[in-house]
Enzyme design. Structure first.
Site, PDB file in Angstrom:
ATOM      1  N   CYS A 120      -0.665   3.829  11.449  1.00  0.00           N
ATOM      2  CA  CYS A 120      -0.605   5.064  12.235  1.00  0.00           C
ATOM      3  C   CYS A 120      -1.835   5.155  13.121  1.00  0.00           C
ATOM      4  O   CYS A 120      -2.428   6.224  13.301  1.00  0.00           O
ATOM      5  CB  CYS A 120      -0.469   6.289  11.330  1.00  0.00           C
ATOM      6  SG  CYS A 120      -1.747   6.418  10.070  1.00  0.00           S
ATOM      7  N   PRO A 155       1.421   7.667  -0.306  1.00  0.00           N
ATOM      8  CA  PRO A 155       2.052   8.593  -1.255  1.00  0.00           C
ATOM      9  C   PRO A 155       3.527   8.339  -1.517  1.00  0.00           C
ATOM     10  O   PRO A 155       4.103   8.986  -2.373  1.00  0.00           O
ATOM     11  CB  PRO A 155       1.858   9.956  -0.589  1.00  0.00           C
ATOM     12  CG  PRO A 155       1.857   9.650   0.870  1.00  0.00           C
ATOM     13  CD  PRO A 155       1.191   8.315   1.023  1.00  0.00           C
ATOM     14  N   CYS A 206       0.879  -1.184   0.000  1.00  0.00           N
ATOM     15  CA  CYS A 206       0.000   0.000   0.000  1.00  0.00           C
ATOM     16  C   CYS A 206       0.910   1.226   0.000  1.00  0.00           C
ATOM     17  O   CYS A 206       1.099   1.867   1.033  1.00  0.00           O
ATOM     18  CB  CYS A 206      -0.920  -0.006   1.215  1.00  0.00           C
ATOM     19  SG  CYS A 206      -1.804  -1.568   1.466  1.00  0.00           S
TER      20      CYS A 206
END
Length: 597
Positions: free
Chosen positions: A367, A244, A241
Site C-alpha cells: 500500500c 490482520p 504477512c
C-alpha cells in the site's frame, strides 16, 4: 499576530505549526515539539484535525470571505482554519482571546455555509463531513462467498430500500457514476465480481451483514491481490504477512473455503486479531502460524505442496489516503535510509517466497506509492529468477500501470485515488514458466508464452481478468484440470533437478575429501586392510580348531560348519583313513596267529 503572547494562544501557535508542516519543515510531532506552547497534546489534536478537514475548512474560509473582512486574522488562512474547526466541528473555542470576536461576529454566515455543506453531503453533523483525504473515495463492500452469494446480498440491500444501478460499459463512465452516487444508490464494481460500490462515507458498521461477517468493509485496491493470485479450490497457499487477515479471508472466499492457507505473522497480538477475523468470516481452511516468514523451512514436508504465495510485506503505507503523509512527513521519515531498509526487508521476503519447490504463482503487493518499495523490489528479484519465472500482465484494461523507466513497467499494476478511486496500491504477479518456455525464452530472448497469453486475452471479457482470475466453479475446475496436467511435467523437472543437485554435491564432497585428506584416507585404507587380515586369521584358527575336534571324536562331526564344504570333505577323509588303518592292523594279527597255529 506578532503582538500576542505566543504561549497564551492555542490557535496562533497551531497556525504556526501548520505553516511549518505545509512548508515541509517537519512532521506534526516534530513541529509541535519545537513549539513553546505548554499543552502539547491539545496542540497536536487541533493541528491533526484541522489537517483532516482541510478542504472543508478552506472552502468555508473562501466563501465567507473571513480573511477580507477581519483584520484580526492577519490574512492568515491557517489561523482562520483552526478557529473554524474548534468553533464548528471541534469541542469549542479554548481561550481564544480577542480572536473570539471574529467567530461571534461572523457566526451567522459561518453557520449558514456549514448547513449548506451538510445538505450537500447528506449528513447531520459537521463531524460527519468528508475529510480532505477521503472525499472522493466510494465505500467498497466485499461479499463473503463463504457465507452467501453476491445476488443474495444485492437482494438484501434492495429489500432495505437501496437502488441498484446499471454498471457502465467503460471505466471512465463508471468513475463518474461512483463519484455522483445519491443516497441509497449502489452498483457492482467494474472489475471485481464480488465487490459492491456505495456512496462515500456510507456507515455500515452497525449493519447486521457486517457484524455477522456476510460482507467485509475493504478498499477495492486491497481486494486486488487475492483476485490476481486467484488460488483454485483445494489449493495449498501461503500468506507470508497475513495479519490482520482481510486478504487471507478473501482468498478463502475465492477458494470456497476448500484447501489450506498457511497464514504467518511474527507478532502474537496480530495473530490473535487474525484468528478473530477468520472466525467471524467463517474461514476454516487456514492454519495460523506465529513466526517470522523468513524462518520458514520451505523445503520441509509441511510445505511441499505449496503452489500459491501471497507477499504483502510491511511498507511505508504512503498510499493510504486517510494518512496525511503528503503534508506531515519530514525528511527523516521519508529518507532514503528508511526506504532502503524497507526495500531490503521486502526483497528478502519476496525472494524467500520463490524457494517453495512447487510454487507456481506469487503475488507481491504494497500500500505504498514509492518506487523503492515497488518496481525496484520486483525488478531486483526478477533478475534472479527470470529463467524460471515471468512477470505476468494482469487485468488488461486496468487504467494505471507501473512507473515508466523500468523493464516490466507495463506489467505492474498501480492504483490511486485519482485514477482508480482507491487507496494508493501496487501489485505484481510472478508466474512460473513452462519447461519449453524456460529453454526457448533464454535462446530467443523473449517470453513466448507471454505473447500467446496476451493474444488469448483478446477473447476474454472486457473486465480484463484472465481465466485464472474469473470467478465460478466451472472455470475453476477447468483451471484445476489444466494445472494438474501441467503439474506432472513440472514435478518431473523438479525431481531431475534435485537428482542432479544431489549428484553434484556428492561429487563435490568426494573431490574435496580426496584433495584435502589424502593421507587420512590412506591410513583409513591401511586400517581396513589390517582389520580384514585379522578377521581372516581368526577364521583360519577357528577352522583348524574345528578340524582338530572332528578328528578326535566322530560325534563332533555334527558341529562342522556346513558353509565350508572343503573342511567337511577333509574331515570325512581323515575319519575314513583312520578306520582303514585299524582294519588292516586286525587282519595282520589274525594272519600271524594262524601261522603260529
Amino acid at each position: 499576530m506578532g503582538d500576542m503572547n505566543r504561549n497564551s494562544n492555542l490557535y496562533i501557535e497551531a497556525a504556526r505549526v501548520l505553516h511549518d508542516i505545509y512548508e515541509k519543515k517537519g512532521s506534526i510531532k516534530t513541529c509541535v515539539h519545537r513549539s513553546s506552547f505548554q499543552e502539547k497534546q491539545m496542540l497536536t489534536a487541533l493541528v491533526s484535525q484541522t489537517l483532516r478537514f482541510a478542504k472543508v475548512l478552506e472552502t468555508v474560509v473562501k466563501r465567507t470571505k473571513l480573511l477580507e473582512n477581519n483584520r484580526l486574522l492577519w490574512n492568515d488562512g491557517m489561523l482562520a482554519r483552526v478557529l473554524l474547526y474548534d468553533f464548528m466541528i471541534g469541542p469549542g473555542l479554548y481561550k481564544p482571546g480577542r480572536l473570539k470576536v471574529v467567530m461571534v461576529k461572523n457566526k451567522e454566515i459561518i453557520t449558514s455555509e456549514f448547513d449548506r455543506l451538510l445538505t450537500a453531503y447528506g449528513v447531520n453533523e459537521c463531524s460527519e463531513l468528508p475529510s480532505s483525504t477521503t472525499e472522493a473515495l466510494p465505500r467498497y463492500v466485499r461479499v463473503n462467498l463463504i457465507k452467501t452469494s453476491v445476488d443474495e446480498v444485492i437482494n438484501s440491500f434492495v429489500d432495505k430500500g437501496w437502488t441498484l444501478l446499471h454498471v457502465p460499459t467503460d471505466f471512465s463512465s463508471f468513475k463518474e457514476v461512483c463519484q455522483n452516487l445519491d443516497e441509497n444508490q449502489f452498483l457492482r464494481d467494474f472489475h471485481l465480481d464480488d465487490l459492491l460500490v456505495f456512496p462515500a462515507h456510507t456507515d455500515f458498521h452497525d449493519s447486521r451483514l457486517v457484524q455477522d461477517g456476510t460482507v467485509i468493509l475493504q478498499d477495492k485496491a486491497s481486494c486486488l491481490p487475492a483476485h490476481i493470485l486467484s488460488p483454485p479450490e483445494g489449493a495449498v497457499v501461503v500468506d507470508s504477512c497475513a495479519a490482520p487477515g482481510n486478504k487471507t479471508s478473501h482468498m478463502a472466499s475465492l477458494m470456497g473455503n476448500k484447501g489450506t492457507i498457511y497464514a504467518f505473522d511474527h507478532k502474537e497480538d496480530r495473530i490473535e486479531v487474525l484468528q478473530e477475523r477468520m472466525e467471524g468470516a467463517g474461514v476454516s481452511c487456514k492454519v495460523a502460524r506465529c513466526m517470522d516468514f523468513l524462518r520458514v523451512k520451505t523445503d520441509s514436508q509441511t510445505y511441499r505442496d505449496v503452489e500459491y504465495v501471497m507477499v504483502d510485506p510491511s511498507c511505508s503505507g504512503s498510499g493510504i489516503v486517510s494518512r496525511l503523509d503528503s503534508l506531515t512527513n519530514d525528511d527523516a521519515s521519508v529518507s532514503q535510509h528508511r526506504l532502503g531498509q524497507l526495500h531490503k526487508l521486502q526483497a528478502q521476503i519476496l525472494r524467500h517466497a520463490f524457494s517453495f519447490p512447487k510454487v507456481k504463482k506469487i503475488v507481491y503487493s504494497t500500500c505504498s506509492i514509492n518506487e523503492e518499495e515497488n518496481e525496484q523490489v520486483c525488478e531486483e528479484i526478477y533478475e534472479k529468477f527470470k529463467e524460471r519465472f515471468k512477470i505476468k500482465k494482469v487485468m488488461k484494461n486496468w487504467p494505471e500501470r507501473g512507473r515508466e523507466g523500468y523493464q516490466k513497467s507495463d506489467r505492474y499494476l498501480r492504483a490511486s485515488p485519482t485514477a482508480t478511486l482507491t487507496n494508493g496500491f501496487f501489485v505484481a504477479c510472478f508466474k512460473r514458466r513452462k519447461r519449453k518456455q524456460e529453454v526457448g525464452s533464454m535462446e530467443n530472448g523473449m517470453d513466448q508464452e507471454e505473447v500467446s497469453s496476451e493474444d488469448d486475452q483478446g477473447s476474454q471479457k472486457q473486465n480484463g481478468m484472465d481465466d485464472e482470475e474469473k470467478e465460478g466453479s466451472k472455470k475453476r475446475k477447468k483451471r484445476k484440470e489444466k494445472q494438474s496436467s501441467e503439474e506432472g511435467g513440472e514435478e518431473l523437472m523438479e525431481i531431475n533437478e534435485k537428482k542432479e543437485k544431489k549428484k553434484k554435491s556428492k561429487k563435490r564432497k568426494r573431490d574435496m575429501y580426496e584433495e584435502e585428506t589424502p593421507v587420512k584416507r590412506k591410513e583409513e585404507d591401511m586400517g581396513e586392510k589390517k582389520e580384514e587380515e585379522k578377521e581372516e586369521e581368526v577364521l583360519e584358527r577357528s577352522v583348524k580348531k574345528r578340524k582338530e575336534r572332528t578328528s578326535k571324536s566322530s560325534h563332533c562331526s555334527d558341529t562342522i560348519d556346513i558353509r565350508d564344504k572343503s573342511e567337511k570333505m577333509d574331515t570325512v577323509e581323515s575319519i575314513a583313513s583312520v578306520g582303514t588303518e585299524n582294519s588292516t592292523a586286525k587282519i595282520h594279527k589274525k594272519k600271524k596267529k594262524r601261522s603260529k597255529d
